[in-house]
Design an enzyme around this catalytic site. Sequence first.
Site, PDB file in Angstrom:
ATOM      1  N   GLU A 160       0.831  -1.201   0.000  1.00  0.00           N
ATOM      2  CA  GLU A 160       0.000   0.000   0.000  1.00  0.00           C
ATOM      3  C   GLU A 160       0.870   1.257   0.000  1.00  0.00           C
ATOM      4  O   GLU A 160       1.949   1.260   0.572  1.00  0.00           O
ATOM      5  CB  GLU A 160      -0.862   0.022   1.272  1.00  0.00           C
ATOM      6  CG  GLU A 160      -1.949  -1.007   1.250  1.00  0.00           C
ATOM      7  CD  GLU A 160      -2.586  -1.212   2.615  1.00  0.00           C
ATOM      8  OE1 GLU A 160      -2.847  -0.214   3.303  1.00  0.00           O
ATOM      9  OE2 GLU A 160      -2.807  -2.375   2.977  1.00  0.00           O
ATOM     10  N   CYS A 192       5.363  -7.264   7.572  1.00  0.00           N
ATOM     11  CA  CYS A 192       6.276  -6.798   8.618  1.00  0.00           C
ATOM     12  C   CYS A 192       6.451  -7.919   9.626  1.00  0.00           C
ATOM     13  O   CYS A 192       5.553  -8.713   9.834  1.00  0.00           O
ATOM     14  CB  CYS A 192       5.673  -5.567   9.312  1.00  0.00           C
ATOM     15  SG  CYS A 192       6.769  -4.806  10.535  1.00  0.00           S
ATOM     16  N   CYS A 229       3.751  -5.931  16.216  1.00  0.00           N
ATOM     17  CA  CYS A 229       2.991  -5.044  17.114  1.00  0.00           C
ATOM     18  C   CYS A 229       1.535  -5.527  17.158  1.00  0.00           C
ATOM     19  O   CYS A 229       0.933  -5.813  16.116  1.00  0.00           O
ATOM     20  CB  CYS A 229       3.055  -3.599  16.623  1.00  0.00           C
ATOM     21  SG  CYS A 229       4.735  -2.941  16.593  1.00  0.00           S
ATOM     22  N   GLY A 245       5.859  -2.234   7.052  1.00  0.00           N
ATOM     23  CA  GLY A 245       7.267  -2.582   7.153  1.00  0.00           C
ATOM     24  C   GLY A 245       8.032  -1.750   8.158  1.00  0.00           C
ATOM     25  O   GLY A 245       7.568  -0.695   8.594  1.00  0.00           O
ATOM     26  N   GLU A 246       9.199  -2.252   8.511  1.00  0.00           N
ATOM     27  CA  GLU A 246      10.070  -1.554   9.460  1.00  0.00           C
ATOM     28  C   GLU A 246      11.293  -1.041   8.711  1.00  0.00           C
ATOM     29  O   GLU A 246      12.182  -1.816   8.335  1.00  0.00           O
ATOM     30  CB  GLU A 246      10.465  -2.516  10.594  1.00  0.00           C
ATOM     31  CG  GLU A 246      11.566  -2.024  11.493  1.00  0.00           C
ATOM     32  CD  GLU A 246      11.356  -0.606  12.037  1.00  0.00           C
ATOM     33  OE1 GLU A 246      10.208  -0.233  12.377  1.00  0.00           O
ATOM     34  OE2 GLU A 246      12.335   0.152  12.109  1.00  0.00           O
ATOM     35  N   HIS A 291       4.250   4.574  21.914  1.00  0.00           N
ATOM     36  CA  HIS A 291       2.949   3.976  22.243  1.00  0.00           C
ATOM     37  C   HIS A 291       2.723   3.613  23.707  1.00  0.00           C
ATOM     38  O   HIS A 291       1.620   3.178  24.059  1.00  0.00           O
ATOM     39  CB  HIS A 291       2.669   2.732  21.388  1.00  0.00           C
ATOM     40  CG  HIS A 291       2.669   2.982  19.907  1.00  0.00           C
ATOM     41  ND1 HIS A 291       2.095   4.108  19.340  1.00  0.00           N
ATOM     42  CD2 HIS A 291       3.178   2.268  18.876  1.00  0.00           C
ATOM     43  CE1 HIS A 291       2.243   4.057  18.026  1.00  0.00           C
ATOM     44  NE2 HIS A 291       2.902   2.960  17.722  1.00  0.00           N
ATOM     45  N   ASN A 293      -6.365   2.885  15.034  1.00  0.00           N
ATOM     46  CA  ASN A 293      -7.281   2.396  14.002  1.00  0.00           C
ATOM     47  C   ASN A 293      -7.712   0.997  14.360  1.00  0.00           C
ATOM     48  O   ASN A 293      -6.879   0.149  14.671  1.00  0.00           O
ATOM     49  CB  ASN A 293      -6.573   2.356  12.642  1.00  0.00           C
ATOM     50  CG  ASN A 293      -6.575   3.709  11.986  1.00  0.00           C
ATOM     51  OD1 ASN A 293      -7.618   4.334  11.834  1.00  0.00           O
ATOM     52  ND2 ASN A 293      -5.401   4.175  11.610  1.00  0.00           N
ATOM     53  N   CYS A 323      -3.028   0.663   8.624  1.00  0.00           N
ATOM     54  CA  CYS A 323      -1.977   0.283   7.687  1.00  0.00           C
ATOM     55  C   CYS A 323      -2.056  -1.217   7.446  1.00  0.00           C
ATOM     56  O   CYS A 323      -2.156  -1.997   8.363  1.00  0.00           O
ATOM     57  CB  CYS A 323      -0.604   0.576   8.288  1.00  0.00           C
ATOM     58  SG  CYS A 323      -0.522   2.111   9.172  1.00  0.00           S
TER      59      CYS A 323
HETATM   60  N1  SAH Z   1       7.460   0.034  11.403  1.00  0.00           N
HETATM   61  C1  SAH Z   1       7.476   1.457  11.547  1.00  0.00           C
HETATM   62  C2  SAH Z   1       6.685   2.208  10.471  1.00  0.00           C
HETATM   63  C3  SAH Z   1       5.378   1.650  10.016  1.00  0.00           C
HETATM   64  S1  SAH Z   1       3.964   1.856  11.005  1.00  0.00           S
HETATM   65  C4  SAH Z   1       7.015   1.850  12.923  1.00  0.00           C
HETATM   66  O1  SAH Z   1       6.663   0.969  13.696  1.00  0.00           O
HETATM   67  O2  SAH Z   1       7.071   3.014  13.269  1.00  0.00           O
HETATM   68  C5  SAH Z   1       3.594   3.575  11.065  1.00  0.00           C
HETATM   69  C6  SAH Z   1       2.920   3.993  12.356  1.00  0.00           C
HETATM   70  O3  SAH Z   1       1.556   3.509  12.418  1.00  0.00           O
HETATM   71  C7  SAH Z   1       3.618   3.437  13.591  1.00  0.00           C
HETATM   72  O4  SAH Z   1       3.690   4.426  14.574  1.00  0.00           O
HETATM   73  C8  SAH Z   1       2.684   2.335  14.016  1.00  0.00           C
HETATM   74  O5  SAH Z   1       2.858   1.982  15.347  1.00  0.00           O
HETATM   75  C9  SAH Z   1       1.337   2.952  13.694  1.00  0.00           C
HETATM   76  N2  SAH Z   1       0.216   2.010  13.640  1.00  0.00           N
HETATM   77  C10 SAH Z   1       0.205   0.725  13.244  1.00  0.00           C
HETATM   78  N3  SAH Z   1      -1.017   0.182  13.374  1.00  0.00           N
HETATM   79  C11 SAH Z   1      -1.817   1.150  13.858  1.00  0.00           C
HETATM   80  C12 SAH Z   1      -3.179   1.201  14.204  1.00  0.00           C
HETATM   81  N4  SAH Z   1      -3.980   0.148  14.114  1.00  0.00           N
HETATM   82  N5  SAH Z   1      -3.652   2.386  14.660  1.00  0.00           N
HETATM   83  C13 SAH Z   1      -2.846   3.467  14.770  1.00  0.00           C
HETATM   84  N6  SAH Z   1      -1.554   3.476  14.463  1.00  0.00           N
HETATM   85  C14 SAH Z   1      -1.028   2.330  14.019  1.00  0.00           C
END
Ligand code: SAH
Length: 348
Positions: A92, A112, A116, A162-163, A219, A293, A336
Site C-alpha cells: 500500500e 512486517c 505489534c 514494514g520496518e 505507544h 485504528n 496500515c
Molecule cells: N514500522 C514502523 C513504520 C510503520 S507503522 C514503525 O513501527 O514506526 C507507522 C505507524 O503507524 C507506527 O507508529 C505504528 O505503530 C502505527 N500504527 C500501526 N497500526 C496502527 C493502528 N492500528 N492504529 C494506529 N496506528 C497504528
Amino acid sequence: MIHLYDFTLDELRDWVVRELGERPFRAVQLYEWMYQQRAKSFDDMTSLPKALRQRLNEVAYLRSAKQVVRQDSKVDPTSKFLLAWPDGVTVESVLMRHDYGNSVCVSSQVGCKMGCTFCASTLGGMIRHMTAGEMVEQLMHSQALLDEVGQRVSSVVVMGSGEPMDNYDQVMRFIDIITNEHGLNIGQRHITVSTVGLVPGIRRLAEEGRQITLAVSLHAPNDAIRGRMMPVNKAYPIAKLMEACHDYYRKTGRRISFEYALVAGENDSLECAEELADLLKGLPCHVNLIPVNYVPERGYRRTDKKQIFAFWRALLDAGVNATIRREMGHDIAAACGQLRAQYANRQA
Ligand code: SAH
C-alpha cells in the site's frame, strides 16, 4: 534487466560509463528525464541519441508495478493505492494532499515481522523487503497523479507497511535518490522515517547525519505496557531506546517525533500521560497522538474523544509538545496493511 529507479545519480553515472560506454553527462540527462520530465519510457527521452535509447530498452526498465486497487476518500483529498509487483507481492501507498503540500506514505517492506499487537501489517509476517527502486516507484505513482494538476510531491513519510530500520540500506538509498537536485529534489527535512524502535538503526542514522526527521513509535510510557503492545520492547526496552534517542538528538540536533496510538484501557490513562511526560523530560521532541485504528483481528478499541483531549491536555500541562494527529481519509485508510490483507483474502 536493470531497474533504473534503483540507482542513485552516482551509481547511474558509474553504470552508464561502465556498462554502456557513454560519457558521464548522459547519466545526468537520463536522471533528469526520469525524475524531472517524468518520462514513462526511454523512447520519450528525445535528447538522448536513438542508439542509446534502444540500448536502454534492451537492458533496463523504469516501471514494474501495477495499480490493482485505488481508493479515493470522500471526506478529504486522500488516495490509497495497492500496487502489485511482477513476483506477485502487493504493498500500500497513500497520497495525502494538504494545504501546505502533498505528502506520500511509502511502504518499506511487504508485510512486517515486528509483530505489534495493534497493527494489521504484521498479520502475515514479512514477505520481503522493498528495494529502493520499488519505493521510488510508489512515490512516482502519486507524482503521476499530481502531474495532471501541475503539483509535486513535497514530503514523504516512510510509515507504510514494514520496518524501515530492518531494511536500512534500501531506505537510505531511496532517500538519496529522491533528494538529489537533478531529480525530484525533495528536501531532506521533508522526509520522515518512522521506526518501531530498533536501536542499532537509530544509532546508525545519528552517525550518518542526514537532515531527515526520525519518528519513533513509542505507544507506551513503561516496559510493562509497551511489552504487551510491541514485542520489540524485549530486545530494546524503553531505557535503551530513550538513551539512543538522547544520543540522536545530541549528534544531529534534530527533534524526534514520538508516535503514541491511544488504545482504550491500555495506554490512555492520565497516569500514563504523566509517566510519558516524565520519560520525555529534557529531550526536545514532539508527541503525535493517534487514535488507534480498529483492526478486527486485533480487537483493540480506540480511546474516546474526551479522553484523547484529556490525555493531550495533561501532556501540554506537563510541558510536552503534543498534537492530536488529524486523520486523513479515515473512510478509506483504515489501518496500515488492511487493504492489502483484504485483497489477499479476496484472491484466496
Ligand atoms: N514500522 C514502523 C513504520 C510503520 S507503522 C514503525 O513501527 O514506526 C507507522 C505507524 O503507524 C507506527 O507508529 C505504528 O505503530 C502505527 N500504527 C500501526 N497500526 C496502527 C493502528 N492500528 N492504529 C494506529 N496506528 C497504528
